[in-house]
Design a protein around this motif. Structure first.
Motif, mmCIF file in Angstrom:
data_model
loop_
_atom_site.group_PDB
_atom_site.id
_atom_site.type_symbol
_atom_site.label_atom_id
_atom_site.label_comp_id
_atom_site.label_asym_id
_atom_site.label_seq_id
_atom_site.Cartn_x
_atom_site.Cartn_y
_atom_site.Cartn_z
ATOM 1 N N LYS A 192 0.838 -1.197 0.000
ATOM 2 C CA LYS A 192 0.000 0.000 0.000
ATOM 3 C C LYS A 192 0.878 1.253 0.000
ATOM 4 C CE LYS A 192 -3.680 -2.308 2.614
ATOM 5 N NZ LYS A 192 -4.456 -2.315 3.886
ATOM 6 N N PRO A 193 0.355 2.363 -0.534
ATOM 7 C CA PRO A 193 1.166 3.611 -0.548
ATOM 8 C C PRO A 193 1.429 4.115 0.866
ATOM 9 C CG PRO A 193 -1.098 4.054 -1.240
ATOM 10 C CD PRO A 193 -0.961 2.563 -1.162
ATOM 11 N N ILE A 194 2.577 4.741 1.018
ATOM 12 C CA ILE A 194 2.977 5.297 2.322
ATOM 13 C C ILE A 194 3.411 6.742 2.119
ATOM 14 C CG2 ILE A 194 4.610 5.140 4.235
ATOM 15 C CD1 ILE A 194 4.767 2.127 3.697
ATOM 16 N N LEU A 195 2.800 7.639 2.888
ATOM 17 C CA LEU A 195 3.121 9.057 2.846
ATOM 18 C C LEU A 195 3.937 9.416 4.086
ATOM 19 C CD1 LEU A 195 2.743 12.051 1.879
ATOM 20 C CD2 LEU A 195 0.576 12.051 3.167
ATOM 21 N N GLY A 200 10.768 18.532 10.261
ATOM 22 C CA GLY A 200 12.083 18.774 10.822
ATOM 23 C C GLY A 200 11.985 19.129 12.300
ATOM 24 N N SER A 201 13.103 19.558 12.860
ATOM 25 C CA SER A 201 13.152 19.838 14.296
ATOM 26 C C SER A 201 12.623 21.217 14.640
ATOM 27 C CB SER A 201 14.595 19.701 14.797
ATOM 28 O OG SER A 201 15.460 20.556 14.075
ATOM 29 N N GLN A 202 12.354 22.079 13.627
ATOM 30 C CA GLN A 202 11.914 23.443 13.913
ATOM 31 C C GLN A 202 10.553 23.782 13.310
ATOM 32 O OE1 GLN A 202 15.402 25.563 12.314
ATOM 33 N NE2 GLN A 202 15.883 26.196 14.392
ATOM 34 N N GLY A 203 10.285 23.282 12.108
ATOM 35 C CA GLY A 203 9.138 23.801 11.372
ATOM 36 C C GLY A 203 7.953 22.886 11.248
ATOM 37 N N ALA A 204 7.699 22.023 12.258
ATOM 38 C CA ALA A 204 6.655 21.019 12.117
ATOM 39 C C ALA A 204 5.254 21.565 12.371
ATOM 40 C CB ALA A 204 6.938 19.852 13.067
ATOM 41 N N ILE A 228 3.452 7.996 7.759
ATOM 42 C CA ILE A 228 4.472 8.170 8.796
ATOM 43 C C ILE A 228 4.546 9.669 9.046
ATOM 44 C CG2 ILE A 228 6.881 7.843 9.456
ATOM 45 C CD1 ILE A 228 7.027 5.743 7.153
ATOM 46 N N HIS A 229 4.135 10.104 10.228
ATOM 47 C CA HIS A 229 4.086 11.538 10.520
ATOM 48 C C HIS A 229 5.043 11.842 11.669
ATOM 49 C CE1 HIS A 229 1.396 15.346 10.504
ATOM 50 N NE2 HIS A 229 2.560 15.617 11.084
ATOM 51 N N LEU A 230 6.107 12.555 11.358
ATOM 52 C CA LEU A 230 7.075 12.978 12.366
ATOM 53 C C LEU A 230 6.738 14.405 12.754
ATOM 54 C CD1 LEU A 230 10.290 11.454 10.739
ATOM 55 C CD2 LEU A 230 8.598 10.372 12.233
ATOM 56 N N LEU A 254 5.122 10.007 15.410
ATOM 57 C CA LEU A 254 6.234 10.086 16.357
ATOM 58 C C LEU A 254 6.782 11.507 16.390
ATOM 59 C CD1 LEU A 254 8.153 6.893 15.160
ATOM 60 C CD2 LEU A 254 6.770 7.070 17.239
ATOM 61 N N PRO A 255 7.367 11.920 17.513
ATOM 62 C CA PRO A 255 8.000 13.242 17.542
ATOM 63 C C PRO A 255 9.209 13.312 16.618
ATOM 64 C CG PRO A 255 7.686 12.384 19.771
ATOM 65 C CD PRO A 255 7.417 11.258 18.828
ATOM 66 N N PHE A 256 9.952 12.210 16.537
ATOM 67 C CA PHE A 256 11.236 12.211 15.832
ATOM 68 C C PHE A 256 11.607 10.767 15.537
ATOM 69 C CE2 PHE A 256 15.877 11.737 16.219
ATOM 70 C CZ PHE A 256 16.301 12.612 15.232
ATOM 71 N N MET A 257 12.340 10.556 14.452
ATOM 72 C CA MET A 257 12.821 9.217 14.127
ATOM 73 C C MET A 257 14.310 9.294 13.830
ATOM 74 S SD MET A 257 11.527 6.484 11.218
ATOM 75 C CE MET A 257 9.909 6.315 11.968
ATOM 76 N N GLU A 258 15.103 8.663 14.677
ATOM 77 C CA GLU A 258 16.545 8.695 14.452
ATOM 78 C C GLU A 258 16.903 7.931 13.189
ATOM 79 O OE1 GLU A 258 20.743 7.293 16.491
ATOM 80 O OE2 GLU A 258 18.867 7.065 17.589
ATOM 81 N N ARG A 259 16.241 6.793 12.955
ATOM 82 C CA ARG A 259 16.532 5.978 11.776
ATOM 83 C C ARG A 259 15.669 6.467 10.605
ATOM 84 N NH1 ARG A 259 16.977 -0.262 12.554
ATOM 85 N NH2 ARG A 259 18.017 0.090 10.551
#
Length: 407
Positions: A192-195, A200-204, A228-230, A254-259
């Motif tokens: 299935k499609p994934i968006l 980024g760390s400042q402009g979310a 996937i919404h960071l 998630l707030p952030f994804m390191e990987r």
């Protein structure tokens, strides 16, 4: 070059000032990997921001955490008041660690380490990822031994004779992406499609709010789409998760994804800000994207970054002030359904991918430290020469204890 540097026979110790944002940190980590593999000793100088600690927690390189402020409006008096303390912190650390050189990845977090290196007569290098150099980099260019840039336009605005066009380093994990593996790791369906949505760390914040408004249209237009919404270090996490649940859209919020390589490796399309580091990762992964520049970026560099790709037909472009739920959905539909358009974007993205950027920067710095000069604009980075007798390391350095420098 000083007599001490000329007599150097063991591996070089390089301090990499790359704190403040993921856009500075991740390219710095890519360079640290190259230096370490050639038996040199990188140390990361980071800020105390949560994003720096979170993004670097799996790295085994020695780290130094410094309190830092940016040169934003409303904080400039505080910056000037606290800067002498930051400088003294750096100076104490550098007397103890004695790095052979400092690499500044941009941003005002890098100024104190650079000034300390200047006082101790250590070579200074810098890297500018964006199309328009920031204020900190423009100052660094006046005192640096050698600079590196991600875009040709940045080189023209600095000191061209001492600047090498390298591209922006990207971690090697982005080079071997298997979509099925990335989806499996994230618990998503590769059929299935994934968006991917990331501010980024400042402009979310602006992206988060507009996407919440657009979710009913997204479900109606692409009912199979996963997201996937960071959302950044904002207060939107629970609100976003509730909004996706109510819209019946499967989403990893998630707030952030390191990987980040997993997110880009799984994504069939992305909506993102146009920081240079993300653009480089997007190009490496070949992910068709809609770029919405952060409107408050210094000198509008994100707008110029995004326009550069859009003019090359390597991405879609949208101003935040023109961002509506309907326009967002129209862009998503085009990125998802127009296969020839997607393929053309992926082809054009290759122009902005610099797979040897980290190796070239590392090679140039080591050559400068060994010989007192740089290799030239077209030097090959097929190998990274280490000092005589050094062998490439097969594993990460044993970490030294992280230090938190405080006034």
């Amino acid at each position: 070059m000083s007599e001490g540097l000329q007599k150097k026979s063991s591996s070089w110790k390089l301090a990499i000032a790359c704190g403040g944002t993921g856009g500075h940190l991740f390219p710095g980590l890519a360079i640290a990997d190259c230096l370490h593999e050639a038996n040199h000793q990188p140390t990361l100088i980071l800020s105390e921001k949560p994003i720096d600690r979170l993004a670097s927690e799996d790295s085994s390189y020695p780290k130094v955490f410094l309190k830092s402020l940016g040169w934003q409006s409303g904080q400039r008096l505080r910056f000037l008041a606290f800067f002498p303390l930051r400088f003294l912190d750096c100076l104490k650390w550098m007397f103890k660690y004695r790095p052979d050189a400092v690499l500044a990845m941009g941003g005002f977090t890098s100024l104190a380490p650079t000034l300390a290196a200047l006082l101790l007569r250590r070579p200074i290098f810098y890297h500018e990822s964006n199309t328009i150099p920031g204020k900190a980099v423009r100052w660094l260019a006046k005192v640096a031994s050698l600079g590196f840039v991600g875009f040709e336009s940045a080189k023209a605005l600095l000191s061209p004779a001492r600047v090498v066009l390298t591209g922006t380093p990207v971690r090697r994990e982005f080079r071997s992406l298997e979509r099925s593996f990335c989806c499996s790791e994230l618990g998503l369906d590769p059929e299935k499609p994934i968006l991917l949505i990331t501010g980024g760390s400042q402009g979310a914040l602006g992206l988060n709010r507009k996407m919440m408004q657009a979710l009913p249209w997204l479900h109606q237009s692409l009912p199979q789409c996963q997201v996937i919404h960071l959302c950044g270090m904002q207060e939107d996490l629970s609100s976003l998760r509730n909004a996706y649940s109510q819209a019946a859209i499967k989403a990893l919020v998630l707030p952030f994804m390191e990987r980040m390589e997993l997110a880009l490796g799984a994504a069939t399309m992305a909506i993102a800000r146009s920081g240079a580091s993300f653009i480089s990762e997007m190009a490496a992964a070949g992910c068709p994207s809609l770029l919405i520049p952060y409107p408050h970026s210094a000198d509008e560099h994100q707008r110029v970054n995004a326009r550069t790709l859009a003019d090359a037909n390597a991405a879609l472009f949208m101003d935040e002030k023109e961002m509506t739920p309907q326009r967002l959905i129209a862009a998503i539909e085009r990125l998802s359904a127009d296969i020839p358009f997607r393929e053309k974007i992926q082809e054009n993205l290759q122009t902005f991918d610099a797979p040897d950027a980290a190796a070239r920067i590392s090679e140039q710095m080591v050559h400068y430290l060994n010989c007192g000069g740089f290799l030239g604009q077209n030097a090959s980075a097929s190998t990274l020469s280490a000092p005589s007798g050094a062998k490439p390391a097969s594993s990460m350095l044993n970490p030294e204890r992280s230090m938190t420098m405080m006034p």
